[in-house]
Design a protein around this motif. Structure first.
Motif, PDB file in Angstrom:
ATOM      1  N   TYR A  92      66.303 -56.240  83.300  1.00  0.00           N
ATOM      2  CA  TYR A  92      66.437 -54.821  82.935  1.00  0.00           C
ATOM      3  C   TYR A  92      65.424 -53.974  83.699  1.00  0.00           C
ATOM      4  O   TYR A  92      64.235 -54.282  83.749  1.00  0.00           O
ATOM      5  CB  TYR A  92      66.218 -54.637  81.424  1.00  0.00           C
ATOM      6  N   HIS A  93      65.902 -52.889  84.308  1.00  0.00           N
ATOM      7  CA  HIS A  93      64.994 -51.917  84.916  1.00  0.00           C
ATOM      8  C   HIS A  93      65.646 -50.549  84.803  1.00  0.00           C
ATOM      9  O   HIS A  93      66.201 -50.008  85.751  1.00  0.00           O
ATOM     10  CB  HIS A  93      64.661 -52.289  86.365  1.00  0.00           C
ATOM     11  N   GLY A  94      65.604 -50.011  83.605  1.00  0.00           N
ATOM     12  CA  GLY A  94      66.278 -48.740  83.333  1.00  0.00           C
ATOM     13  C   GLY A  94      65.358 -47.563  83.566  1.00  0.00           C
ATOM     14  O   GLY A  94      64.138 -47.696  83.579  1.00  0.00           O
ATOM     15  N   GLU A  95      65.988 -46.398  83.749  1.00  0.00           N
ATOM     16  CA  GLU A  95      65.227 -45.185  83.924  1.00  0.00           C
ATOM     17  C   GLU A  95      64.512 -44.848  82.611  1.00  0.00           C
ATOM     18  O   GLU A  95      65.133 -44.801  81.552  1.00  0.00           O
ATOM     19  CB  GLU A  95      66.194 -44.053  84.291  1.00  0.00           C
ATOM     20  N   GLY A  96      63.196 -44.654  82.681  1.00  0.00           N
ATOM     21  CA  GLY A  96      62.425 -44.298  81.490  1.00  0.00           C
ATOM     22  C   GLY A  96      62.498 -42.802  81.245  1.00  0.00           C
ATOM     23  O   GLY A  96      62.879 -42.044  82.140  1.00  0.00           O
ATOM     24  N   PRO A  97      62.130 -42.348  80.035  1.00  0.00           N
ATOM     25  CA  PRO A  97      62.148 -40.916  79.731  1.00  0.00           C
ATOM     26  C   PRO A  97      61.213 -40.153  80.675  1.00  0.00           C
ATOM     27  O   PRO A  97      61.416 -38.965  80.932  1.00  0.00           O
ATOM     28  CB  PRO A  97      61.624 -40.834  78.295  1.00  0.00           C
ATOM     29  N   ASP A  98      60.205 -40.841  81.194  1.00  0.00           N
ATOM     30  CA  ASP A  98      59.255 -40.228  82.119  1.00  0.00           C
ATOM     31  C   ASP A  98      59.756 -40.235  83.562  1.00  0.00           C
ATOM     32  O   ASP A  98      59.047 -39.839  84.480  1.00  0.00           O
ATOM     33  CB  ASP A  98      57.918 -40.982  82.034  1.00  0.00           C
ATOM     34  N   GLY A  99      60.980 -40.740  83.782  1.00  0.00           N
ATOM     35  CA  GLY A  99      61.534 -40.767  85.134  1.00  0.00           C
ATOM     36  C   GLY A  99      61.259 -42.066  85.877  1.00  0.00           C
ATOM     37  O   GLY A  99      61.999 -42.427  86.772  1.00  0.00           O
ATOM     38  N   GLY A 105      80.647 -57.095  87.270  1.00  0.00           N
ATOM     39  CA  GLY A 105      80.152 -56.257  88.347  1.00  0.00           C
ATOM     40  C   GLY A 105      78.652 -56.371  88.570  1.00  0.00           C
ATOM     41  O   GLY A 105      77.993 -57.258  88.030  1.00  0.00           O
ATOM     42  N   ALA A 106      78.124 -55.454  89.371  1.00  0.00           N
ATOM     43  CA  ALA A 106      76.712 -55.467  89.742  1.00  0.00           C
ATOM     44  C   ALA A 106      75.856 -55.099  88.535  1.00  0.00           C
ATOM     45  O   ALA A 106      76.325 -54.480  87.585  1.00  0.00           O
ATOM     46  CB  ALA A 106      76.466 -54.483  90.877  1.00  0.00           C
ATOM     47  N   GLU A 107      74.596 -55.512  88.634  1.00  0.00           N
ATOM     48  CA  GLU A 107      73.641 -55.244  87.570  1.00  0.00           C
ATOM     49  C   GLU A 107      73.418 -53.743  87.369  1.00  0.00           C
ATOM     50  O   GLU A 107      73.063 -53.040  88.311  1.00  0.00           O
ATOM     51  CB  GLU A 107      72.321 -55.836  88.036  1.00  0.00           C
ATOM     52  N   VAL A 108      73.622 -53.270  86.145  1.00  0.00           N
ATOM     53  CA  VAL A 108      73.347 -51.867  85.812  1.00  0.00           C
ATOM     54  C   VAL A 108      72.555 -51.828  84.515  1.00  0.00           C
ATOM     55  O   VAL A 108      72.934 -52.464  83.533  1.00  0.00           O
ATOM     56  CB  VAL A 108      74.663 -51.069  85.619  1.00  0.00           C
ATOM     57  N   SER A 109      71.440 -51.090  84.513  1.00  0.00           N
ATOM     58  CA  SER A 109      70.630 -50.935  83.305  1.00  0.00           C
ATOM     59  C   SER A 109      70.887 -49.567  82.704  1.00  0.00           C
ATOM     60  O   SER A 109      70.946 -48.573  83.424  1.00  0.00           O
ATOM     61  CB  SER A 109      69.142 -51.058  83.638  1.00  0.00           C
ATOM     62  N   ARG A 122      58.545 -53.259  78.603  1.00  0.00           N
ATOM     63  CA  ARG A 122      58.241 -51.891  78.169  1.00  0.00           C
ATOM     64  C   ARG A 122      59.222 -51.435  77.091  1.00  0.00           C
ATOM     65  O   ARG A 122      58.835 -50.875  76.061  1.00  0.00           O
ATOM     66  CB  ARG A 122      58.305 -50.966  79.390  1.00  0.00           C
ATOM     67  N   LEU A 123      60.499 -51.707  77.329  1.00  0.00           N
ATOM     68  CA  LEU A 123      61.532 -51.327  76.369  1.00  0.00           C
ATOM     69  C   LEU A 123      61.292 -52.008  75.014  1.00  0.00           C
ATOM     70  O   LEU A 123      61.370 -51.385  73.957  1.00  0.00           O
ATOM     71  CB  LEU A 123      62.910 -51.694  76.930  1.00  0.00           C
ATOM     72  N   LEU A 124      60.973 -53.310  75.056  1.00  0.00           N
ATOM     73  CA  LEU A 124      60.705 -54.050  73.820  1.00  0.00           C
ATOM     74  C   LEU A 124      59.514 -53.445  73.081  1.00  0.00           C
ATOM     75  O   LEU A 124      59.545 -53.285  71.854  1.00  0.00           O
ATOM     76  CB  LEU A 124      60.420 -55.525  74.132  1.00  0.00           C
ATOM     77  N   ARG A 125      58.454 -53.115  73.833  1.00  0.00           N
ATOM     78  CA  ARG A 125      57.258 -52.536  73.194  1.00  0.00           C
ATOM     79  C   ARG A 125      57.610 -51.250  72.473  1.00  0.00           C
ATOM     80  O   ARG A 125      57.174 -51.018  71.353  1.00  0.00           O
ATOM     81  CB  ARG A 125      56.175 -52.258  74.236  1.00  0.00           C
TER      82      ARG A 125
END
Ligand code: 5AD
Ligand code: SF4
Length: 434
Positions: free
Chosen positions: A200-207, A165-169, A214-217
């Motif tokens: 990857y472009h997921g929602e961060g805790p900051d919205g 399916g479509a890309e989902v992070s 960023r996730l790796l860091r």
């Protein structure tokens, strides 16, 4: 007595991860894992649809399982994964021993399928993993973590955009929580997984949106995590911040899987890869500038429809130019429903065989040279488990070479320094440094 679940996994690392999580879901229903199909109450085949051969294996395995079902009609057999997604109804028609088929996005609904049978190939909007309890882990210092699924790239040969399916992070906070839990269970190395993980472009805790960099860091900041990897990536999603992360994050291992598929611009265009061979080579140069000790691995397809000898020679030249640490090579296999299926002149099978052999010769020569270049070096090795010989331990180099050496069993789960003495056919051997 607890019921028993046998899962057989085909295909990519995402399936390996999904299989673990399916064990988790069924553990909550009272199922214990077994590695013997004969004693199972529930058998799941977690399947792969990427090439024709992979899909065919499922039907022959089902044929082998049929007598088990005939002997014990209460045994349940389910087909999961990408073949289930692509041809769920047909599987149940072709092989009556199968009770249910479940696509990759519906695994959280496994218990209902086990109870009632049927086909579930829906793409629900929710994060399936949220409703899949983590499986009790066997103690191992390495783990996979799926951060992204699906693909919007639509390479002309590939079924993934249709089966996954479509890309989902997945949201970053959830992933950080899972990474912390893994670290607490003794995991030292996490490989972030996704069909297109660098998108990857997921929602961060900051919205806000978080990138893979960023996730790796953030995961690199978790105590106990010593090594990070990610796979698999598309060249067009190697952003500047991700390249920079390779230079900045010591925990990010200097080994990158970056598939190119072909070295011919005409073929790349027909494949809908949306980059040229030169773009790829320039990208590799920038990545190497950021992290000089990085090694590359890749995927290649030979015999894409219409591929000429001259075009194949450009693939060989590209492989030579990059000098891969390792690579996966495949003969083109027409997949029903993909844009390339049935279009263009098919390359005869013997020609594909011959091209595959020539490409493999280049790849294995470079792979061997790279491995041999480790002899005489002192490498950090993440110790995984006991080796075959008495007192021997085996672990992985930063470049995923298996390394054998004599060491106390307590070193399991630690990163130790090993002086590499010898390069064998499939592994290195060395001495624990003082
Ligand atoms: N035929 C051959 N190889 C394929 N791959 C994907 N689809 C096909 C196909 N139809 C290969 C690509 C991809 C890898 C996971 O599998 O090289 O990167
Ligand atoms: Fe398939 Fe990878 Fe292309 Fe997506 S980027 S369509 S998963 S080969």
């Amino acid at each position: 007595m607890a019921k028993k679940l046998f899962v057989k996994t085909y295909g990519c690392q995402m399936n390996v991860y999904d299989s673990e999580r399916m064990h988790g879901v069924m553990a909550a229903e009272g199922y214990e894992p077994t590695d013997r199909a004969e004693e199972a109450d529930l058998i799941l085949l977690n399947t792969c649809h990427i090439r024709e051969k992979a899909a065919e294996k499922v039907y022959s395995e089902l044929g082998r399982l049929k007598p088990l079902k005939e002997a014990r009609p209460d045994l349940k057999i389910g087909v999961a994964g990408c073949v289930a997604q692509a041809e769920g109804e047909e599987i149940l028609r072709r092989q009556p021993a199968v009770d249910f088929a479940v696509g990759p996005q519906a695994y959280h609904r496994l218990p209902a399928l086990v109870a009632n049978g049927g086909v579930d190939t829906e793409f629900p909007l929710e994060d399936k993993f949220l409703r899949m309890p983590a499986a009790p882990r066997r103690r191992a210092p390495t783990a996979f973590l799926t951060v992204q699924e699906g693909c919007d790239k639509f390479c002309a040969f590939c079924v993934v955009p249709y089966t996954r399916g479509a890309e989902v992070s997945r949201p970053a906070a959830r992933l950080l929580g899972e990474a912390r839990a893994l670290a607490e269970q003794g995991v030292r190395e996490i490989t972030l997984l996704g069909q297109n993980v660098n998108a990857y472009h997921g929602e961060g805790p900051d919205g806000g949106d978080w990138t893979l960099a960023r996730l790796l860091r953030e995961i690199a900041g978790i105590e106990g995590i010593e090594r990070l990897r990610y796979t698999t990536s598309h060249p067009n999603d190697m952003s500047d911040d991700l390249i920079a992360a390779h230079g900045e994050l010591e925990k990010l291992m200097p080994y990158l899987h970056l598939p190119v598929q072909s070295g011919s611009d005409r073929v790349l265009k027909a494949m809908n890869r949306r980059h040229r061979a030169d773009d790829y080579l320039a990208l590799i140069e920038r990545i190497r500038a950021a992290r000089p000790d990085i090694a590359l691995s890749g995927d290649f397809i030979v015999g894409f429809p219409g591929e000429t000898e001259a075009e194949f020679a450009q693939t060989l030249a590209l492989a030579e130019a990059v000098g891969y640490g390792s690579a996966f090579t495949f003969k083109y296999s027409s997949r029903p429903g993909t844009p390339a299926a049935g279009v263009g002149e098919q390359v005869p099978e013997p020609v594909k065989d011959e091209r595959l052999a020539r490409l493999n010769a280049v790849i294995s020569r470079d792979q061997k040279a790279f491995q041999t270049s480790m002899v005489g070096r002192r490498l950090p090795v993440l110790v995984e488990k006991a080796g075959r010989l008495d007192g021997q331990m085996v672990g992985k180099s930063p470049w995923l070479h298996a390394v054998h050496f004599l060491a106390p069993a307590e070193t399991a789960g630690q990163v130790v320094m090993v002086d590499v003495v010898e390069s064998g056919p499939n592994s290195l051997s060395g001495r624990l440094a003082a």
